[in-house]
Design an enzyme around this catalytic site. Structure first.
Site, short mmCIF file in Angstrom:
data_model
loop_
_atom_site.label_atom_id
_atom_site.label_comp_id
_atom_site.label_asym_id
_atom_site.label_seq_id
_atom_site.Cartn_x
_atom_site.Cartn_y
_atom_site.Cartn_z
N HIS A 71 -31.13 -55.35 31.19
CA HIS A 71 -30.61 -56.36 30.36
C HIS A 71 -31.74 -57.29 29.83
CE1 HIS A 71 -26.95 -54.09 30.99
NE2 HIS A 71 -26.78 -54.81 31.97
N HIS A 75 -34.03 -66.62 31.83
CA HIS A 75 -34.22 -65.29 31.11
C HIS A 75 -34.61 -65.38 29.47
CE1 HIS A 75 -29.78 -66.02 30.43
NE2 HIS A 75 -30.22 -65.58 29.52
N HIS A 117 -34.35 -63.55 25.81
CA HIS A 117 -33.73 -62.46 24.81
C HIS A 117 -34.75 -62.47 23.62
CE1 HIS A 117 -29.70 -63.06 26.30
NE2 HIS A 117 -30.04 -64.37 26.57
N HIS A 158 -33.34 -68.83 27.98
CA HIS A 158 -32.05 -69.59 28.50
C HIS A 158 -32.33 -70.05 29.97
CE1 HIS A 158 -29.23 -67.36 25.35
NE2 HIS A 158 -30.03 -68.45 24.86
N THR A 181 -23.59 -65.24 26.86
CA THR A 181 -23.90 -64.29 25.77
C THR A 181 -23.83 -62.69 26.15
OG1 THR A 181 -26.10 -64.62 25.71
CG2 THR A 181 -25.23 -66.18 24.41
N THR A 182 -23.66 -62.52 27.66
CA THR A 182 -23.62 -61.08 28.08
C THR A 182 -22.18 -61.02 28.74
OG1 THR A 182 -24.64 -61.98 29.96
CG2 THR A 182 -25.89 -61.09 28.22
ZN LIG Z 1 -29.08 -65.61 27.77
#
Ligand SMILES: [Zn+2]
Length: 263
Positions: A83, A113, A115, A138, A210-211
């Site tokens: 992801h 991580h 995005h 993030h 957000t996941t």
């Molecule tokens: Zn994130």
């Protein structure tokens, strides 16, 4: 039970675990489908959001955020989890943490991580005044009482940024799910100068992961100060098989959006 039968059962079990782990993504089981499997994703305090300067309220209690031990050299395990690519510390001598602001407790870093998108004109999760950036980091923190606080920085399309080498090299290497790489670096090597960033201000609001499972009650801090990255450097993320991993912005639903500086 004969051995072959055992293997068949084992295979079924493994498959179902794999399916469960990958039953959300950014394609056919994308963000619009998440609420079906994860009811939390249809909550009323979801992230990301559009950080709209015109509606943000100045809050004088939002003091500069203090980044403790962010300048420590740390051994990172950079992993592709299908992801995103995320960094986890390997036996850190000290744990980086955040304090200050209007926080009543200290939050310890657990991972970071990214995005990204498939071109430089989208990819970030938050928007700033209606615009997406090509990349967003993030930094996820947790307090001793279990509360989560995430700090976000946008990357803006600009000049080649040599400081990003420690994250670009792993991004090119951990292409497939479960790929890993070890890299030593200081977070201050890749992040902006914190004093300048605090002076330029940050947004604060209460949101969610957000996941999936989109857990709420998360304190979000997103800085206005951006980090430069070139189009060529962004390709390090595009080579990744996670391909694209940003959720669209969510309604504010009456939440407060605050700013640490008066603009
Ligand atoms: Zn994130």
């Amino acid at each position: 039970m004969n051995f072959l039968y055992f293997l068949v059962i084992l295979n079924i079990l493994t498959q179902s675990i794999i399916c469960k782990d990958s039953n959300w993504n950014y394609k056919e089981n994308g963000p619009d489908k998440w609420p079906k499997i994860y009811p939390g994703c249809s909550g009323k305090q979801q992230s990301p959001i559009d950080l709209d300067t015109s509606i943000a309220q100045f809050n004088n209690d939002l003091r500069p955020l203090i980044f403790n031990n962010y300048n420590q050299s740390i051994r990172w395990n950079i992993t592709n989890d299908g992801h995103s690519i995320y960094g986890k510390m390997i036996n850190p001598p000290v744990t980086p943490s955040i304090s200050g602001s209007n926080f009543k407790e200290k939050f310890n870093l657990i991972q970071f991580h990214f995005h990204w998108g498939f071109n430089p004109y989208q990819g970030s999760e938050h928007k700033l005044d209606g615009n997406k950036y090509p990349l967003e980091i993030h930094l996820v923190h947790q307090s001793n009482s279990g509360k989560l606080a995430v700090v976000g920085f946008f990357f803006r399309l600009g000049v080649n940024n040599q400081r990003l080498r420690p994250i670009l090299e792993p991004s090119r290497q951990v292409i497939f799910k479960n790929d890993q790489m070890i890299e030593n670096f200081r977070l201050t090597d890749i992040l902006p100068n914190f004093e300048t960033a605090n002076r330029n201000g940050y947004f604060r609001y209460m949101g969610s992961l957000t996941t999936p499972p989109c857990t709420q009650d998360i304190t979000w801090t997103v800085y206005r100060q951006t980090i430069s990255i070139s189009e060529n450097q962004l390709k390090a993320f595009y080579s990744n098989k996670a391909e694209t991993n940003h959720r669209h912005v969510q309604p504010l639903n009456g939440r407060k959006l605050e700013l640490s500086v008066k603009l």
